[in-house]
Design a protein around this motif. Sequence first.
Motif, PDB file in Angstrom:
ATOM      1  N   VAL A  16       0.861  -1.172   0.000  1.00 43.99           N
ATOM      2  CA  VAL A  16       0.000   0.000   0.000  1.00 43.99           C
ATOM      3  C   VAL A  16       0.902   1.228   0.000  1.00 43.99           C
ATOM      4  O   VAL A  16       1.807   1.340   0.829  1.00 43.99           O
ATOM      5  N   ALA A 179      -7.639   2.101   1.961  1.00 41.97           N
ATOM      6  CA  ALA A 179      -6.821   3.133   1.334  1.00 41.97           C
ATOM      7  C   ALA A 179      -7.620   4.424   1.259  1.00 41.97           C
ATOM      8  O   ALA A 179      -8.849   4.404   1.142  1.00 41.97           O
ATOM      9  N   ASP A 183      -4.123   7.195  -2.536  1.00 42.77           N
ATOM     10  CA  ASP A 183      -3.266   6.045  -2.256  1.00 42.77           C
ATOM     11  C   ASP A 183      -3.243   5.112  -3.476  1.00 42.77           C
ATOM     12  O   ASP A 183      -4.157   5.123  -4.311  1.00 42.77           O
TER      13      ASP A 183
END
Length: 286
Positions: A16, A179, A183
């Motif tokens: 991520v 997220a 992101d």
Amino acid sequence: MTAEQRARFERDGYLVLPGVLDQDEVARYSAALDRVYAEQQAAGRLAPDGSLHLLSAVAALPEVVDLIDHPRTFPLVWSVLGWNVHVYHSHLDVHPPIRSPKPYRFEWHQDGGRQNRELETDPRPRLSVKLAYWLSDVSEPGRGNFKVVPGSHLTNRIDGPPRRDVRWPEPPGAVEVTAAPGDAVFFDRRLWHTRTDNHSELTRKGMFFAYSHRWSYGRDENDALLASPVAAAFTPVQRQLLGAPLAGPGQLPGDHQWGHHPDTTPLHGQLAARGLLDEQYPPLRP
């Protein structure tokens, strides 16, 4: 890619990447996606649930071209695959909130289609990686989040139902990836994953770009040949072998190479008619 990122990527199969797009970029790309969505809606091209899954992202929306080599994400691509790469698959996604229950469907998969039957090693080779840019807030579960099994990129098979409409337990260890807008998620195409249903009040919006080595693309240039009068005499199997489009009416253009529609692939039909599809050998299964 830092040593710490590489270790996590090789262990989990994904990363991520917080805040790779700033607020202006999120607003600009979100507005562009909204425009395409409105155009597709006006043309009657949305799915029955109002969702959009549009292939060839840059062809559909040229202003997103800066995402394919974004300085905050693209270095991860060439750090893993090297410099001889191209975008071989991309899509724009919009999924409004679900207002009524959907029929159950087991959607867990690895990317790449028939790569996952036709390659024989264990684990299978990586071959490609993917970047998902989030333009909506999926910071909480239940918003159509990306769901994964960390570490499953090194596993060729997970338990699944005999048919996709048969209810089945989630794979052990599955997690919804959260997220914020801006992101990105970078993942190995072998990672077992699924898109979850959007039960929130927000519309799920994202842009996805998959990268592979350039040699995965046909080297011969046969477009002019296939468009010429001489090609009218070619057999269907010959046209398949020369790279002709095979997708039938109503099917996604370009989807044929991934083998999702065996009935449009001439060689599959020929082998089936001759009883030569060996169910015990994965590359020959439909």
